[in-house]
Design a protein around this motif. Sequence first.
Motif, mmCIF file in Angstrom:
data_model
loop_
_atom_site.group_PDB
_atom_site.id
_atom_site.type_symbol
_atom_site.label_atom_id
_atom_site.label_comp_id
_atom_site.label_asym_id
_atom_site.label_seq_id
_atom_site.Cartn_x
_atom_site.Cartn_y
_atom_site.Cartn_z
ATOM 1 N N GLN A 295 0.938 -1.196 0.055
ATOM 2 C CA GLN A 295 -0.089 0.191 0.039
ATOM 3 C C GLN A 295 0.918 1.254 -0.186
ATOM 4 O O GLN A 295 1.979 1.172 0.493
ATOM 5 N N TRP A 296 0.501 2.529 -0.527
ATOM 6 C CA TRP A 296 0.900 3.654 -0.475
ATOM 7 C C TRP A 296 0.913 4.187 1.013
ATOM 8 O O TRP A 296 -0.442 4.262 1.550
ATOM 9 N N TYR A 297 1.818 4.823 1.815
ATOM 10 C CA TYR A 297 1.391 5.308 2.872
ATOM 11 C C TYR A 297 2.047 6.882 2.857
ATOM 12 O O TYR A 297 2.870 7.128 2.002
#
Length: 207
Positions: free
Chosen positions: A29-31
């Motif tokens: 996931q992008w954080y």
Amino acid sequence: MSNYYLPGIIAGYSQGHFLMADDEDSDLQWYSSSEHALIPLDDRFRYPTSLRRVINQNRFSVRINGDFRAVVAGCADRDTTWISDELQEIYWELCQAGWAYSFETWQGNELAGGILGIAVGAAFIGESMFFQIPEGSKVAMVHLVNHLRRQNFQLFDAQMTNPHLERFGAYTIDTKTYQDLLATAIEHKCKFMPTEYESVGMGSIVK
């Protein structure tokens, strides 16, 4: 080959985001974060006198991409890791494309420690670090900062700080300030690999 498009990954990092998995079996996931930790590249950078003595003893040699995969595996080798198998492969693809690098210390033929990061313009985004021999990663940090200075980098992003990084002068800034600094840094052209060692993965030794 991963399902991620490498230019899209670089675009994400260029906007202050980073990829990670919640654990080794989770999807990536992008954080983003409300604040970022920076390692200073000016005279605010510091390190203990005891480490200075280790460096002066020349116990370690320093290499770039001497064993990139081993550094990534070392960074991932912990009880709970955010560097999944998929992310390890993405790092390798980024390395082959000239975006990701491992900055390593060696003791003879043994990998002592290393720092994994992504270079975009004049910004170096540190992803993780590890050691197998005591002081290996700390010595790598000092030499990496000196290397970034020589290559005219403007920003060393450590993402999140901890007591270990604070010993080197790490400090935090808010997202807006970080994004402004990052936007300026990525507009400048810097080579992480010294000119004489442009081929990725050839295990260059930093003079």
